[in-house]
Motif scaffolding. Sequence first.
Motif, PDB file in Angstrom:
ATOM      1  N   VAL A 129       0.830  -1.200   0.000  1.00  0.00           N
ATOM      2  CA  VAL A 129       0.000   0.000   0.000  1.00  0.00           C
ATOM      3  C   VAL A 129       0.871   1.259   0.000  1.00  0.00           C
ATOM      4  CG1 VAL A 129      -1.634   1.319   1.426  1.00  0.00           C
ATOM      5  CG2 VAL A 129      -2.033  -1.095   0.998  1.00  0.00           C
ATOM      6  N   SER A 130       2.074   1.136   0.523  1.00  0.00           N
ATOM      7  CA  SER A 130       2.959   2.296   0.643  1.00  0.00           C
ATOM      8  C   SER A 130       3.950   2.447  -0.505  1.00  0.00           C
ATOM      9  CB  SER A 130       3.745   2.195   1.955  1.00  0.00           C
ATOM     10  OG  SER A 130       2.863   2.130   3.045  1.00  0.00           O
ATOM     11  N   LEU A 147      -4.112   5.371  -1.162  1.00  0.00           N
ATOM     12  CA  LEU A 147      -5.471   5.112  -1.639  1.00  0.00           C
ATOM     13  C   LEU A 147      -5.484   4.542  -3.052  1.00  0.00           C
ATOM     14  CD1 LEU A 147      -7.488   8.180  -0.285  1.00  0.00           C
ATOM     15  CD2 LEU A 147      -7.635   5.795   0.462  1.00  0.00           C
ATOM     16  N   ALA A 148      -4.498   4.907  -3.866  1.00  0.00           N
ATOM     17  CA  ALA A 148      -4.412   4.371  -5.227  1.00  0.00           C
ATOM     18  C   ALA A 148      -4.271   2.852  -5.183  1.00  0.00           C
ATOM     19  CB  ALA A 148      -3.238   5.004  -5.968  1.00  0.00           C
ATOM     20  N   VAL A 149      -3.390   2.365  -4.338  1.00  0.00           N
ATOM     21  CA  VAL A 149      -3.189   0.921  -4.229  1.00  0.00           C
ATOM     22  C   VAL A 149      -4.428   0.264  -3.606  1.00  0.00           C
ATOM     23  CG1 VAL A 149      -1.750  -0.898  -3.235  1.00  0.00           C
ATOM     24  CG2 VAL A 149      -0.691   1.193  -4.121  1.00  0.00           C
ATOM     25  N   LEU A 152      -7.036  -0.438  -6.160  1.00  0.00           N
ATOM     26  CA  LEU A 152      -6.805  -1.670  -6.929  1.00  0.00           C
ATOM     27  C   LEU A 152      -7.216  -2.899  -6.131  1.00  0.00           C
ATOM     28  CD1 LEU A 152      -3.342  -0.965  -8.596  1.00  0.00           C
ATOM     29  CD2 LEU A 152      -5.616  -0.812  -9.632  1.00  0.00           C
ATOM     30  N   ILE A 153      -6.893  -2.905  -4.859  1.00  0.00           N
ATOM     31  CA  ILE A 153      -7.259  -4.042  -4.005  1.00  0.00           C
ATOM     32  C   ILE A 153      -8.779  -4.164  -3.919  1.00  0.00           C
ATOM     33  CG2 ILE A 153      -7.168  -4.956  -1.650  1.00  0.00           C
ATOM     34  CD1 ILE A 153      -4.308  -3.644  -1.486  1.00  0.00           C
ATOM     35  N   LEU A 154      -9.459  -3.040  -3.710  1.00  0.00           N
ATOM     36  CA  LEU A 154     -10.921  -3.073  -3.647  1.00  0.00           C
ATOM     37  C   LEU A 154     -11.539  -3.521  -4.967  1.00  0.00           C
ATOM     38  CD1 LEU A 154     -11.799   0.107  -1.559  1.00  0.00           C
ATOM     39  CD2 LEU A 154     -12.116  -2.284  -0.910  1.00  0.00           C
ATOM     40  N   ARG A 180      -5.708   8.152 -11.265  1.00  0.00           N
ATOM     41  CA  ARG A 180      -6.043   9.546 -10.888  1.00  0.00           C
ATOM     42  C   ARG A 180      -5.430   9.909  -9.543  1.00  0.00           C
ATOM     43  NH1 ARG A 180     -12.448   9.590 -12.483  1.00  0.00           N
ATOM     44  NH2 ARG A 180     -12.134   9.641 -14.733  1.00  0.00           N
ATOM     45  N   LEU A 181      -5.525   9.001  -8.608  1.00  0.00           N
ATOM     46  CA  LEU A 181      -4.961   9.265  -7.275  1.00  0.00           C
ATOM     47  C   LEU A 181      -3.432   9.277  -7.303  1.00  0.00           C
ATOM     48  CD1 LEU A 181      -7.339   7.014  -5.172  1.00  0.00           C
ATOM     49  CD2 LEU A 181      -7.075   9.489  -4.908  1.00  0.00           C
ATOM     50  N   ALA A 182      -2.831   8.321  -7.970  1.00  0.00           N
ATOM     51  CA  ALA A 182      -1.375   8.196  -7.980  1.00  0.00           C
ATOM     52  C   ALA A 182      -0.694   9.314  -8.748  1.00  0.00           C
ATOM     53  CB  ALA A 182      -0.959   6.851  -8.558  1.00  0.00           C
TER      54      ALA A 182
END
Length: 185
Positions: A129-130, A147-149, A152-154, A180-182
């Motif tokens: 996640v980090s 949140l970007a990672v 993907l998990i969600l 968008r987040l990354a």
Amino acid sequence: MGARRGDTRQRIQQVALELFAERGYEKTSLREVAERLEITRPALYYHFKAKEDILNGIVGDLNSSIDELAEWADAQPPTDEARRAILDRIASLLDDQWRPLIRFAQVNQAVMSEFPAGEEMRHRMMRIVSVLARPGDPPVRQFEARLAVIALILGNAPALLGLDLSDEERAQAAMTVAVRLALGG
């Protein structure tokens, strides 16, 4: 012969994980795993003595792949192209080898919380996640990277989203949000 033994171990792990996700870890017996594989129980016991051994092997493989990805991601430059490549690799692993274990963990949360390898897996997942967050990034940027990672998990956790989408539609939506987040926009 060694490759064949490894293939059998992988098949056992794959089928066991499917059964654990379908029926629950506690309700699945090694006999049922052997039956689904159409092998004898002694053949199964040759590779794994207990369900815990199967789960340890599965989580160990996941942890190794997380470590490899994290090391690779750490070596990438802090560019938008590298961030996109990291997201692509995470999405690929989620779509392939990580998906069954993520689904298993959703269905068997109590088992994973009590299982020592489950704690290791949680630490490794926090590392993944980090991977997009860089030291020195402002707090909002670090939060967006994490949140970007998580997006993907969600995208691989249909029960958590409650959206009536195909696996492909969900994966595409998750990647769009993750990018968008990354990349900050």
